[in-house]
Design an enzyme around this catalytic site. Sequence first.
Site, PDB file in Angstrom:
ATOM      1  NE  ARG A  55      -2.339  -1.132  -1.757  1.00 37.82           N
ATOM      2  CZ  ARG A  55      -1.596  -0.748  -2.145  1.00 37.82           C
ATOM      3  NH1 ARG A  55      -0.780   0.004  -1.296  1.00 37.82           N
ATOM      4  NH2 ARG A  55      -0.659  -0.877  -3.144  1.00 37.82           N
ATOM      5  NE  ARG A  70       1.669   0.142   4.044  1.00 42.41           N
ATOM      6  CZ  ARG A  70       2.399   0.592   2.917  1.00 42.41           C
ATOM      7  NH1 ARG A  70       3.589   0.722   3.025  1.00 42.41           N
ATOM      8  NH2 ARG A  70       1.536   1.035   1.905  1.00 42.41           N
ATOM      9  NE  ARG A 122       4.270  -5.752   5.651  1.00 45.83           N
ATOM     10  CZ  ARG A 122       5.717  -5.981   5.731  1.00 45.83           C
ATOM     11  NH1 ARG A 122       6.054  -6.787   6.426  1.00 45.83           N
ATOM     12  NH2 ARG A 122       6.397  -5.320   4.738  1.00 45.83           N
ATOM     13  CG  ASP A 174       0.956  -6.229  -4.525  1.00 47.56           C
ATOM     14  OD1 ASP A 174       0.692  -5.135  -3.825  1.00 47.56           O
ATOM     15  OD2 ASP A 174       2.190  -6.062  -5.508  1.00 47.56           O
ATOM     16  CE1 TYR A 196       5.585  -0.699  -8.984  1.00 47.40           C
ATOM     17  CE2 TYR A 196       3.717  -0.886 -10.196  1.00 47.40           C
ATOM     18  CZ  TYR A 196       4.147  -0.320  -9.025  1.00 47.40           C
ATOM     19  OH  TYR A 196       3.731   0.521  -8.493  1.00 47.40           O
TER      20      TYR A 196
END
Length: 344
Positions: free
Chosen positions: A26, A30, A39, A75, A152
């Site tokens: 990552r 963010r 974003r 992703d 998921y």
Amino acid sequence: MAKPNHAFLAACRREHSSYTPVWLMRQAGRYMEEYRKLRAQYDFLELCKKPDLAAEITITPVERLGVDAAILFADILLVLEPMGVGLEYSKNGGPVIHHPVRSGKDVDNLKDFDPQQELSFVYDAVKKISKTLKNKVPLIGFAGAPFTLASYLIEGGGSRNYVHTKKLFYGTPEAWKRLMERLAKVVAEYLNCQIAAGAEAVQLFDSWAGCLTPTDYEQFVLPYTKAVIDAITPGVPVIHFSTGTAGLLKQIRAAGGDVIGLDWRVNLDEGWGMLGHDVAVQGNLDPVALFASPKDIKARVADVLRRADGRPGHIFNLGHGVLPETPVDHVIAMVDAVHEMSSR
Ligand code: CP3
């Protein structure tokens, strides 16, 4: 083009290099202002699907942090979208699958698709990134491992206890097998397409494998992860990542990988000892350690390096991804500390 003497690729192959290579999971995300700005203008999936933007997001942290590898901005859940299950990233960031898989019938209703065609935006990003990074640092491609993807698909999002996932393999092992075989096939093809486009190493993320018993891992997960790793284009290093698997290292190793990820819940020297020194390792600073003072960060980096003991085959990383609130200057302090203290 491969850069055979590069520190990162050398470590993947357990060859000596003049310092310990470092990158962060990552590293594009963010915690970086540059990412937050983009974003604010685009939805997360839109960013993933626009190769120019995905390339820019991938390259920015490489320049800003001075890390030894780039990781493709994408992703793990992108491969689930063409299966027709309704993938969405909710406003607060958590992924949602609108039509979760709960039965053999649901497994059979998943759409078949060609990863080469339906995920071409990913390979376009890889091509752009490779062109820009030429002779700088290697690009790591990645995918989710079959188990983490299945979790998921079945839970419909993140989970605490993986009740639906485990119920599927306890109750309908045949349906589980069909699902895992399909995921393994898609993931291997997807990774090989990334490699064909220019990725020089690949990481398989089995982020949630740590919820499994060793016996369940052996029976319900290992064969499919192994099938993916065995199908990867020969000569391209595979990093096998998971978290919370200090009790599963023997099984993780058996599934394969040139490099095994270790998280902070095990001391690096003990984890490496359990795996055996004939495999490379990646890790294992606690991501929360980056909230400590730069002086404390340095001491913790020194401890990880001391445990790696200068052995060839150590890639410095966090044990999991950088957290969104992490101060960027602390990340830079960590990268600098790894380079300074490991220089030999
Ligand atoms: O910098 C990089 O590491 C490359 C890009 C990358 C992302 N996701 C971007 C992303 C990588 C390698 C991933 C892998 C990924 N995605 C994993 C495996 C690693 C891990 O963290 O265990 C998993 C489980 C996912 C699924 C996923 N995607 C979740 C759970 C979330 C939301 C919560 C979170 O952790 O951020 C995402 C969204 C996501 N993927 C974001 C980013 C930058 C945040 C999206 C946003 O901007 O709102």
